[in-house]
Design an enzyme around this catalytic site. Structure first.
Site, PDB file in Angstrom:
ATOM      1  N   GLU A  81       0.816  -1.224   0.000  1.00  0.00           N
ATOM      2  CA  GLU A  81       0.000   0.000   0.000  1.00  0.00           C
ATOM      3  C   GLU A  81       0.841   1.262   0.000  1.00  0.00           C
ATOM      4  O   GLU A  81       0.462   2.276  -0.593  1.00  0.00           O
ATOM      5  CB  GLU A  81      -0.950  -0.004   1.208  1.00  0.00           C
ATOM      6  CG  GLU A  81      -2.100  -1.007   1.106  1.00  0.00           C
ATOM      7  CD  GLU A  81      -1.682  -2.441   1.352  1.00  0.00           C
ATOM      8  OE1 GLU A  81      -0.538  -2.682   1.804  1.00  0.00           O
ATOM      9  OE2 GLU A  81      -2.493  -3.353   1.083  1.00  0.00           O
TER      10      GLU A  81
ATOM     11  N   HIS B 111     -11.904  -6.727   7.430  1.00  0.00           N
ATOM     12  CA  HIS B 111     -12.579  -6.396   6.171  1.00  0.00           C
ATOM     13  C   HIS B 111     -13.818  -5.545   6.468  1.00  0.00           C
ATOM     14  O   HIS B 111     -14.795  -5.590   5.744  1.00  0.00           O
ATOM     15  CB  HIS B 111     -13.013  -7.652   5.409  1.00  0.00           C
ATOM     16  CG  HIS B 111     -11.869  -8.511   4.946  1.00  0.00           C
ATOM     17  ND1 HIS B 111     -11.266  -9.436   5.746  1.00  0.00           N
ATOM     18  CD2 HIS B 111     -11.206  -8.553   3.767  1.00  0.00           C
ATOM     19  CE1 HIS B 111     -10.292 -10.033   5.082  1.00  0.00           C
ATOM     20  NE2 HIS B 111     -10.221  -9.513   3.876  1.00  0.00           N
TER      21      HIS B 111
END
Lengths: 679, 341
Positions: free
Chosen positions: A411, A480
């Protein structure tokens, strides 16, 4: 240049291809850098500034590299010890002193940044921050820009050896080597990261660590030897310019001053060691070489030193006379100042009902079609996958893998390269696969992306769009399901959009892509394919300006201020309350930054009671900010406490019964509204 | 099945010709078969329950990875520390994880190891020294180094083993964690399960090196590439690395070339993997290969195989029956455990 004109005619013509003039210029640059360090330390003692960090001992290597690059053509990410490099490619002592003395006209930052944090848009020195390590990935993004623009501009990025322990260093080497990018990494190994010696820093040596990356050419050099530094740099830069891939130069050199003016190196370096380091001082070494090879005499060198001294004294006197910035400008250039959001317009036409994820996909298609500078990248964004939620479906097929491409699973790489590409005039629309995984990019998101314009005083900007699926209600457990807007709303300089339906998502995303500021675009993934969030598709010219809330439902008794997944739940709760005779107004803020406080206050002043509701957990959630502003501005209109509703202060569990307990439900809103109505 | 049960089974068959492979006895070979088959059967049952809508959330299988997961873990002692990844059901079992406990976790039940709070493979078991992973890959690399540092400080001779994916190698923590482990010469073995794809991203879009094991050279530690579908090769090399770590000689980076025979998860059709690659993988199924070899050596007779397979089916049935009947957690307990109680 009297020193050069007096040079003896018996002098050799050249050394390693460098003319007499160039060699003496190198010596002059060394003297300038060294004496600048000394002058700044004197000014510091006189209380004229507050911080200095030196280049002394690093001069030879930096000039060697600087001689092989072109200011204003190539791109540069020099770290705080690279004063000599900056002088070599064209920065003047006056410019450096303006920043050192924090004067209004400091070309690097307009007195926003600390000294020795270089930047110069005309010379292509990209504004530098302080958390060293972040520059690597931006340089890689910048070099990706060279490749995509088809130019031969090489990117230089440097750091000390300590910084190579940062994960970003590895990510940058990996991506640069994967793409064979024209980057030259310069590691200035002075064997100390503040007080930490290299054996506590690196397993083996930085040169060895860089071995595992194919197409990355490695060089080791004595960075106190100007000729060797020059020759090594020449090869590395040429190779990058010829498109043969990245290079890393690991330069062995000495740090002759303490880490900075706040440090005393005698606490951790022995007398003997300091003496040894002094013996490796590159300036006398180079001066002696020039004399031995018959290029000059000691007298001429002394004269150069004297000339440099007067130049610097004069520059310092001049800089001291320059004005400080006006206090009233302290907030200038946090955002693009000459930009006005367009007027809010209804869509000219609307098409068939589409789901939110498709609206996002269509917005990306339309914007890539409109502007070839738009690039989409992230993990798994290419077809066949087309994004794990299919938001990027079809883009790589239609626009090619040059414009829509997979990133490595990293990321920080995604955000760091986006910053680099944005500074080159591209419009990166990067995807972070899940909000829960964004944290490895936090340094780039906190310290780089939103600070670029402000810290460079509007000379540079990084208007990238970072799309992030967030939120729960999908049984995604701890990793998530996270809501992340509370953290990011705290950051100045970062716009945040959070649509709750397909039409808004399309209009806001298209606006985000045209916005001159960096945007975090949050997409509640549970709503991607949910019927409630579906809407007739607006036409391709529809833009939704940021900072305009939507009145989802008019009412007279209580206002609900909300966004994202709570819009639907609030609407359902409001419908249920109709039979109780309670009339609820719902405001969807749509963007958190800027925030439409006008719409919020107008609603509260009308209904006199308010509930602020969000999915994110309560403590530190953005609702606290809204509630506080309502309390400040609408106190006289309130007939009850400003109530907040959010998720419980807990991680989000997997089991669906547990998840239901932690995340706010319609029933929680109903209860909160009934309580408020009864108050 | 316990080790004694396996030994008892073996007594009933005569293995005269077989000597040993990779330092393993016939009994070891049968044990490896048991764990690999158990892993496959357990996961196939899970996939089938997923299709019946009985599993909520994603299901990530290690099909194709059994030889690596089982073979590497077999090199560990019970006191060693294991930090598995999400495709390492085989490692959990080989380290001694209870089948029912795994099933309870996967189905999010109250009496599972995380009490329904986290899903899939995000769980550990203190009693067998297995550390639970979190979802984001790479974060456990420094954690495994930290666990190894604890053994070093406490002089316990425990080795830490951590599985990494090929995609994980791109994240900054990979560099930070391995550099740190190497600088401090820690007893840790990193096994990269290079299954060629990180979700839909192939190796070629992840890194440029021909081998990820090359990275090890940079840190001054051994880096070894192995065929991760051959359980004996996996065991032989990881055993060497584990022994080395235990002797205080520091970390090793092993790149196990394996394959992902299914999608990233059961909801992913993996259309992005070329058909010929899928076919190649099918022909190299590590469980089938092991069976073939053991049969050719006369170690695994048809009768013995049948007996073991039947037993595995019973064990898997029992585990999932228990889990399916187990109750879900009470909503009121949802916020428990954020801090020490």
């Amino acid at each position: 240049m009297s020193a050069q004109s007096k040079t003896k005619s018996k002098a050799k013509k050249s050394l390693s291809g460098l003319s007499n003039k160039q060699l003496l210029n190198a010596y002059r640059l060394m003297q300038t850098a060294r004496q600048m360090d000394n002058k700044m330390l004197t000014l510091l003692k006189q209380g004229k500034s507050f911080f200095h960090i030196g280049t002394s001992g690093h001069e030879a290597m930096q000039i060697g590299l600087g001689f092989n690059m072109k200011g204003g053509h190539d791109y540069f990410y020099p770290y705080y010890r690279d004063l000599t490099f900056c002088l070599t490619i064209g920065v003047s002592p006056r410019d450096v002193l303006l920043q050192f003395l924090s004067r209004k006209d400091d070309p690097a930052s307009g007195a926003h940044q600390m000294p020795q944090h270089f930047g110069d848009d005309k010379l292509h020195i990209v504004s530098q921050s302080s958390p060293t390590g972040t520059q690597y990935l931006q340089a890689v993004g910048c070099a990706l820009g060279s490749v995509k623009a088809g130019t031969d501009e090489v990117v230089m990025v440097s750091s000390g050896e300590g910084t190579t322990s940062q994960g970003d260093f590895h990510e940058a080497l990996n991506f640069a080597s994967r793409e064979k990018l024209p980057v030259v990494f310069l590691v200035e190994d002075n064997h100390y990261a503040i007080s930490v010696p290299s054996e506590q820093q690196t397993a083996g040596s930085v040169y060895e660590i860089a071995a595992g990356y194919e197409h990355l050419q490695r060089f080791k050099v004595d960075g106190t030897d100007f000729i060797k530094s020059y020759e090594t740099s020449k090869e590395a830069v040429k190779r990058a310019r010829d498109g043969k891939g990245p290079a890393i130069i690991v330069a062995d050199l000495v740090r002759l001053l303490p880490h900075s003016s706040s440090d005393n190196h005698k606490k951790y370096k022995s007398e003997e060691q300091l003496k040894h380091e002094k013996e490796r001082d590159p300036i006398p070494k180079f001066g002696n070489l020039l004399i031995d090879e018959g290029f000059t005499t000691q007298d001429d060198l002394d004269e150069i030193a004297n000339e440099v001294k007067s130049e610097i004294d004069e520059a310092a006197d001049w800089a001291l006379d320059q004005p400080f910035p006006e206090k009233s400008t302290a907030m200038d250039h946090l955002y693009a100042m000459d930009y006005e959001w367009p007027e809010l317009k209804e869509p000219k036409s609307t098409g068939e009902k589409i789901m939110m994820v498709d609206a996002i996909n269509h917005a990306l298609h339309e914007e890539m079609e409109r502007d070839e500078k738009v690039l989409v990248f992230g993990q798994d964004v290419e077809d066949g996958k087309g994004g794990v939620f299919t938001a990027t479906k079809g883009l790589s097929t239609k626009f090619g893998r040059e414009r829509c491409f997979n990133s490595p699973l990293a990321e920080s790489t995604i955000v760091g390269t986006a910053v680099g590409l944005a500074t080159r005039g591209f419009k990166p629309v990067a995807e972070i696969q899940f909000g829960d995984y964004i944290w490895t990019a936090m340094m780039q998101l906190r310290n780089e992306l939103p600070t670029m314009r402000y810290r460079s005083n509007n000379h540079w900007s990084a208007p990238a769009v970072i799309r992030v699926p967030v939120g729960g209600y999908i049984h995604g457990a701890l990793y998530h399901s996270q809501s992340i807007e509370g953290y990011f709303s705290h950051l100045p300089g970062l716009r945040i959009a959070f649509p709750s339906n397909a039409a808004d998502a399309k209009g806001l995303l298209k606006m985000a892509i045209r916005c001159p500021d960096p945007v975090m675009f949050l997409e509640q993934k549970g709503m991607y394919r949910q019927q409630f969030s579906g809407a007739p598709e607006p036409d391709k010219d529809y833009l939704l300006p940021f900072g305009k809330a939507r009145i989802v439902r008019e009412g007279t008794d209580i206002s609900v201020i909300t966004w994202g997944a709570m819009v639907q739940r609030s609407v359902e709760a409001a419908r249920d309350l109709e039979s109780d005779g309670i009339s609820v107004e719902i405001i969807d803020i749509r963007t958190l930054n800027p925030l439409d406080t006008e719409a919020i206050f107008d609603s509260v002043k009308k209904t006199n009671k308010v509930l602020v509701a969000h999915e994110d957990n309560l403590t530190g959630g953005f609702g606290g900010e809204i509630a506080s502003r309502i309390a400040d501005e609408c106190f006289m209109w309130l007939d009850g406490p400003v109530r907040r509703l959010g998720g419980k202060d807990c991680h989000i569990p997997f089991n669906w019964f547990l998840e239901e307990e932690i995340l706010p439900q319609k029933e929680n809103i109903l209860k909160a509204l009934r309580d408020l109505a009864a108050f | 099945m316990t080790q004694t049960e396996i030994s008892n089974l073996l007594e009933k068959v005569k293995i005269e010709e077989f000597q040993s492979i990779a330092g393993l006895t016939a009994e070891d070979c049968i044990t490896l078969y048991y764990y690999m088959r158990l892993t496959r059967s357990f996961e196939m049952r899970l996939a089938s329950l997923y299709r019946q809508g009985k599993v909520v959330g994603g299901v990530y299988l290690g099909t194709g990875n059994e030889a690596t997961s089982v073979g590497a873990t077999y090199a560990l002692k019970p006191e060693d520390i294991l930090a598995p990844m999400h495709r390492d059901t085989g490692a959990h079992f080989t380290k001694g994880a209870d089948l029912a406990s795994m099933a309870l976790q996967l189905l999010g039940r109250a009496n599972g190891p995380t009490g329904g709070k986290d899903n899939g493979s995000h769980h550990g078991d203190k009693s067998i020294n297995t550390l639970g992973m979190i979802s984001h890959l790479g974060t456990m690399i420094p954690v495994a180094a930290g666990a190894a540092l604890a053994s070093k400080i406490k002089k316990t001779k425990q080795v830490a083993m951590h599985f990494i994916g090929d995609g994980t190698s791109s994240i900054g923590d990979f560099h930070e964690g391995i550099n740190f482990a190497a600088v401090l010469n820690l007893p840790v073995v990193y096994v990269i399960e290079n299954n060629q794809y990180a979700y839909s991203t192939p190796n070629s879009k992840q890194f440029r090196s021909s081998w990820l094991a090359k990275r090890a050279v940079g840190y001054g530690i051994p880096g070894i590439v192995i065929d991760g579908t051959d359980v004996f090769e996996v065991y032989r090399v990881t055993k060497w690395a584990v022994d080395r770590a235990r002797e205080g000689k520091g970390p090793t980076l092993i790149e196990s070339q394996t394959m992902r025979m299914r999608g990233h998860s059961e909801h992913d059709a993996a259309d992005y993997v070329p058909e010929e690659v899928k076919q190649k993988w099918e022909k190299k199924d590590p469980v089938d290969e092991l069976v073939e070899r053991l049969q050719s050596w006369g170690v695994l007779t048809d009768g013995l195989k049948k007996q073991i397979d039947n037993q595995i089916n019973d064990e898997v049935d029992a585990a999932f029956d228990t889990a399916l009947e187990a109750s879900a957690p009470e909503g009121s307990t949802a916020a428990e455990g954020v801090f020490a109680g």
